[in-house]
Write a protein that holds these residues in place. Sequence first.
Motif, mmCIF file in Angstrom:
data_model
loop_
_atom_site.group_PDB
_atom_site.id
_atom_site.type_symbol
_atom_site.label_atom_id
_atom_site.label_comp_id
_atom_site.label_asym_id
_atom_site.label_seq_id
_atom_site.Cartn_x
_atom_site.Cartn_y
_atom_site.Cartn_z
ATOM 1 N N TRP A 135 24.841 -38.097 -23.593
ATOM 2 C CA TRP A 135 23.813 -37.953 -22.687
ATOM 3 C C TRP A 135 23.732 -38.756 -21.348
ATOM 4 C CZ3 TRP A 135 21.869 -33.966 -24.665
ATOM 5 C CH2 TRP A 135 21.661 -33.628 -26.240
ATOM 6 N N GLU A 136 24.353 -39.813 -21.318
ATOM 7 C CA GLU A 136 24.480 -40.654 -20.276
ATOM 8 C C GLU A 136 25.511 -40.100 -19.287
ATOM 9 O OE1 GLU A 136 23.813 -43.631 -17.554
ATOM 10 O OE2 GLU A 136 22.649 -43.174 -19.525
ATOM 11 N N LYS A 137 26.460 -39.434 -19.648
ATOM 12 C CA LYS A 137 27.269 -38.800 -19.045
ATOM 13 C C LYS A 137 26.913 -37.268 -18.205
ATOM 14 C CE LYS A 137 31.593 -40.050 -21.152
ATOM 15 N NZ LYS A 137 33.233 -39.647 -21.840
ATOM 16 N N VAL A 138 25.814 -36.771 -19.211
ATOM 17 C CA VAL A 138 24.951 -35.665 -18.379
ATOM 18 C C VAL A 138 24.278 -36.135 -17.255
ATOM 19 C CG1 VAL A 138 23.357 -33.958 -19.108
ATOM 20 C CG2 VAL A 138 24.995 -34.432 -20.701
ATOM 21 N N ARG A 139 23.706 -37.274 -17.369
ATOM 22 C CA ARG A 139 23.028 -37.837 -16.387
ATOM 23 C C ARG A 139 23.807 -37.992 -15.073
ATOM 24 N NH1 ARG A 139 21.409 -42.349 -13.904
ATOM 25 N NH2 ARG A 139 22.897 -43.497 -15.239
ATOM 26 N N GLU A 140 25.054 -38.510 -15.281
ATOM 27 C CA GLU A 140 25.604 -38.757 -14.275
ATOM 28 C C GLU A 140 26.310 -37.451 -13.474
ATOM 29 O OE1 GLU A 140 28.899 -41.231 -15.647
ATOM 30 O OE2 GLU A 140 27.636 -42.901 -16.045
ATOM 31 N N LYS A 141 26.425 -36.491 -14.440
ATOM 32 C CA LYS A 141 27.348 -35.187 -14.001
ATOM 33 C C LYS A 141 26.051 -34.403 -13.296
ATOM 34 C CE LYS A 141 31.061 -32.642 -14.934
ATOM 35 N NZ LYS A 141 32.193 -32.999 -14.771
ATOM 36 N N VAL A 142 24.948 -34.402 -13.641
ATOM 37 C CA VAL A 142 23.959 -33.586 -12.889
ATOM 38 C C VAL A 142 23.199 -34.341 -11.720
ATOM 39 C CG1 VAL A 142 23.572 -32.328 -14.997
ATOM 40 C CG2 VAL A 142 22.189 -34.304 -14.304
ATOM 41 N N SER A 143 23.606 -35.395 -11.385
ATOM 42 C CA SER A 143 23.063 -36.173 -10.399
ATOM 43 C C SER A 143 23.327 -35.521 -9.079
ATOM 44 C CB SER A 143 23.613 -37.780 -10.437
ATOM 45 O OG SER A 143 23.259 -38.442 -9.174
ATOM 46 N N GLY A 144 22.067 -35.217 -8.334
ATOM 47 C CA GLY A 144 22.082 -34.472 -7.042
ATOM 48 C C GLY A 144 22.258 -32.896 -7.131
ATOM 49 N N SER A 145 22.549 -32.577 -8.303
ATOM 50 C CA SER A 145 22.417 -31.025 -8.340
ATOM 51 C C SER A 145 21.082 -30.283 -8.328
ATOM 52 C CB SER A 145 23.076 -30.733 -9.860
ATOM 53 O OG SER A 145 22.865 -29.096 -9.978
ATOM 54 N N LYS A 146 20.777 -29.269 -7.338
ATOM 55 C CA LYS A 146 19.558 -28.664 -7.301
ATOM 56 C C LYS A 146 19.807 -27.110 -7.656
ATOM 57 C CE LYS A 146 18.405 -31.242 -3.295
ATOM 58 N NZ LYS A 146 18.208 -31.063 -1.867
#
Length: 214
Positions: A57-68
């Motif tokens: 889950w933490e990697k998901v948060r980092e991965k989607v950061s800034g995605s619109k």
Amino acid sequence: MIEIIEKGGPVMYPLLACSVIALTVIIERLFFWIREDVRRNPSLVDDVLELCRQGEWEKVREKVSGSKDYVIRILVTGILHREFSMVKAMESAGAEKVKEMRQYMAVLDTMITVAPLLGIFGTVIGIITSFDLLGASGIENPQAVTAGIAQALITTAAGLGIAILSVFPYNYFNSRVENAVLAIEKYGTSLEIVFEKLTQRLNESEGATHEGSI
């Protein structure tokens, strides 16, 4: 153009307003979908689902950061509420996004319906005026009557023209919304299945650990 509007009579002015409104909505929706296309990132969606499959889950948060990307945002909403009601959270976020996608479509639909009716209305008024002229002057001046009828038909042509030119983008935008809904449902269901399998795997692992300790 000004000459045609003047020949068509007063009904041409609301028809002109209809054309301006329809064109404004078409341009606005066109820019909206161009912006959404630029923001889309299907490969990132697949990456997110893979990380969810692993419970990262933490990697998901980092991965989607800034995605619109709207699919990503809806999946993130579901992930944030995974411990409570993932499906309802995604449904709510999806409904909100679809509402945004359908914005102003009712206005465009109304213009497509109203423009031909206004055109016919203008033609009927023009024909009535022509027959009044015929009744007043007799058949001595038929050119004036036929010219009046020809001018009256301008509004019908204008109304049909607005409707015909608007219906193509209207159907295109509706198909874009339907495709977006299918994409949201597809990835939302995938996330739901992935989370159920992950939860099942974790429960089985905890059960095996508990039996081993006994």
